[in-house]
Write a protein that holds these residues in place. Structure first.
Motif, short mmCIF file in Angstrom:
data_model
loop_
_atom_site.label_atom_id
_atom_site.label_comp_id
_atom_site.label_asym_id
_atom_site.label_seq_id
_atom_site.Cartn_x
_atom_site.Cartn_y
_atom_site.Cartn_z
N ARG A 23 0.84 -1.20 0.00
CA ARG A 23 0.00 0.00 0.00
C ARG A 23 0.87 1.25 0.00
NH1 ARG A 23 -2.06 2.49 4.69
NH2 ARG A 23 -3.72 4.01 4.29
N ARG A 73 1.07 4.18 -2.84
CA ARG A 73 0.92 5.61 -2.56
C ARG A 73 2.12 6.39 -3.06
NH1 ARG A 73 -1.76 5.91 3.42
NH2 ARG A 73 -1.62 8.13 3.00
N TYR A 109 -3.45 5.89 -5.95
CA TYR A 109 -4.28 5.88 -4.74
C TYR A 109 -5.39 4.85 -4.81
CZ TYR A 109 -1.53 9.95 -3.63
OH TYR A 109 -0.47 10.76 -3.37
N ARG A 110 -5.85 4.55 -6.05
CA ARG A 110 -6.88 3.50 -6.15
C ARG A 110 -6.36 2.18 -5.63
NH1 ARG A 110 -10.30 3.17 -11.66
NH2 ARG A 110 -10.59 1.09 -10.80
N ASP A 116 -6.01 2.36 -1.81
CA ASP A 116 -7.30 2.26 -1.10
C ASP A 116 -7.87 0.85 -1.19
OD1 ASP A 116 -7.03 4.84 -0.42
OD2 ASP A 116 -8.52 5.64 -1.84
N ARG A 156 -6.30 -1.22 1.45
CA ARG A 156 -6.87 -0.89 2.76
C ARG A 156 -8.27 -1.51 2.91
NH1 ARG A 156 -8.51 4.89 3.11
NH2 ARG A 156 -10.28 3.90 2.07
N ASP A 157 -9.09 -1.43 1.84
CA ASP A 157 -10.45 -1.97 1.90
C ASP A 157 -10.44 -3.49 2.07
OD1 ASP A 157 -11.29 0.59 1.64
OD2 ASP A 157 -11.88 0.43 -0.49
#
Ligand SMILES: [Zn+2]
Length: 483
Positions: free
Chosen positions: A444, A448, A453-454, A457, A460-461
């Motif tokens: 991740r 970044r 960023y997709r 994220d 993270r999801d």
């Protein structure tokens, strides 16, 4: 200051002076295993676990005996209703109780005697009572003669003329006085029975505890505990039959307050949703323990989900400090729940802290009849100081406060970085999880760094979907399991 405890028998808080210096014997009425435990049952376990821990931290060698009532009218009724053998009902529910004590971090007793394993001891006690004129056989049963013991009613503070009849045998007519209670219940067709000189039958509930307490702790022992609902008739009858037989029996009587629901004592029908097995799927066990242990043991608890949530939030505040301080010191593993068990120093050989490592105000609170609310106020104060130290970058100060907080939590069975709450003992799985989450977090970070960023994220999801919450801090991302 010495430990002072509230003694139900004198209705005063008095100095605890053990029978044998350096030792303490404790008998706690355990479960009647007709159903799995709800939180009302297990509060007693948590309250007395704190007492056991405090006696040990105070330097006493404790012998802790907690019985299991595995034969009883209620067990027979449950067995009848479901068409199972009585012993299968008892066994299944005893396992549920053990699971509940374990999941809430209660130290196991030194001995956990079952009533059905102590019939010879009960027969011997009945013999002594009959021989001394305090017991009599009638109608196939054996009764205790209440009028033969002039201290009857003293423990519960009742005058004999105001006492209700003992209703332990249905449809009986053989006893001399309605208050006389059954030491032994004559055999009824279909019920289990044991042979005695007075005929076949099964033990009365009160007799079991007298026989088992004195077998393991001696004729005179230090502390007898139980829920407030046991003072009368159970404990009144225990003390009457044991003292009438010539034993000194318990020197201090401690009783914990009950858990109420909607103003009523929690019962099986009211408490089904509050079974420990069910509740620990809704809240973390350590938070449930905090909730049950935070009130003074003699106070009643009125259960509400809001109060439970408040207690959980209070515990998380304490835990959050301990984990952050340990991470900042580089002794943690970077997670709240998968933290290491690294010692903080000042731990005794029992895994419990040494009294000398505890703040004086905390010691004074617990010495004052186990005033846990006051003791927790000290914990919260030190947490506040520790958070201030952390915010100021004062690592030495934060370390000192964290050590102090962990020692205090150890006494209460709540140290998040010690067993059973720390999961480092789970065959190394926590290290594997830690490493896997780190791989994901590194990817991740890399996403970044390249401004994707997709992808960042999405990682993270996916972690969130797996029950892992990521928080970005100035020191980099940290994670913990979702609560
Ligand atoms: Zn008992």
């Amino acid at each position: 200051m010495t430990l002072r405890l509230h003694d139900t028998a004198t209705r005063t808080v008095r100095d605890f002076l053990p029978l044998t210096p350096g030792k303490a014997g404790l008998y706690l009425c355990g479960a009647t295993v007709q159903a799995p435990p709800h939180i009302g049952h297990i509060r007693s376990g948590v309250s007395f676990d704190i007492l056991v821990r405090w006696l040990k931290v105070s330097g006493l060698e404790v012998t802790f005996c907690r019985n299991v009532t595995d034969i009883d009218d209620k067990i027979l009724r449950t067995a009848d209703a479901e068409g199972s053998p009585w012993w299968a009902v008892a066994e299944r529910n005893q396992r549920a109780f053990t699971r509940a004590y374990d999941v809430l971090g209660c130290l196991p007793p030194d001995v956990e005697p079952r009533a059905t394993g102590h019939v010879p001891e009960m027969i011997a006690l009945i013999r002594r009572l009959i021989d001394s004129g305090h017991g009599y056989a009638a109608g196939g049963n054996v009764y205790f003669d209440v009028s033969s013991y002039d201290r009857y009613g003293a423990l519960s503070g009742q005058r004999p003329e105001h006492m209700r009849a003992a209703d332990d045998i249905e449809g009986e007519s053989a006893k001399r006085d309605p208050r006389d209670f059954a030491l032994w219940k004559g055999h009824k067709p279909g019920d289990p029975y044991w042979d005695t000189p007075w005929g076949p039958g099964r033990p009365g509930w009160h007799l079991e505890c007298s026989a088992m307490a004195t077998k393991y702790l001696g004729p005179t022992f230090d502390i007898h505990g139980g829920g407030l609902d046991l003072v009368f008739p159970h404990h009144e009858n225990e003390v009457a039959q044991s003292r009438a037989a010539g034993d000194g029996f318990a020197r201090y009587w401690l009783h914990n307050g009950l858990v109420n629901l909607g103003g009523e004592k929690m019962s099986k029908s009211l408490g089904n949703s509050l079974l420990v097995d069910a509740m620990v799927t809704e809240v973390r066990p350590v938070e449930l323990r905090y909730y049950l242990g935070q009130a003074h043991y003699r106070s009643g608890i009125e259960y509400s989900p809001e109060a439970l949530a408040e207690a959980a939030a209070a515990y998380r505040r304490i835990e959050g400090f301990v984990v952050r301080a340990s991470e900042a010191a580089g002794t943690g593993t970077g997670t709240g729940r998968a933290g290491g068990t690294g010692g903080t120093g000042g731990m005794g050989g029992t895994g419990l802290p040494l009294a000398s490592s505890l703040p004086a105000a905390f010691v004074a609170a617990l010495d004052d009849d186990l005033a846990v609310p006051q003791a927790l106020a000290v914990v919260h104060e030190v947490v506040t100081e520790g958070n201030t130290a952390l915010a100021a970058g004062d690592q030495a100060g934060a370390d000192k406060q964290a050590e102090s907080v962990r020692a205090m939590l150890g006494v209460l069975g709540l140290d998040p970085l010690a067993a059973p709450w720390a999961t480092a003992g789970d065959s190394g799985l926590s290290e594997v999880v830690e490493a896997l989450v780190r791989v994901a977090l590194d990817q991740r970070q890399a996403a970044r760094a390249r401004k994707d960023y997709r992808a960042a994220d999405a990682i993270r999801d996916q972690l969130h979907a797996a029950g892992i919450v990521v928080e970005d801090t100035p020191a980099g991302p940290r994670w913990e399991l979702a609560r």
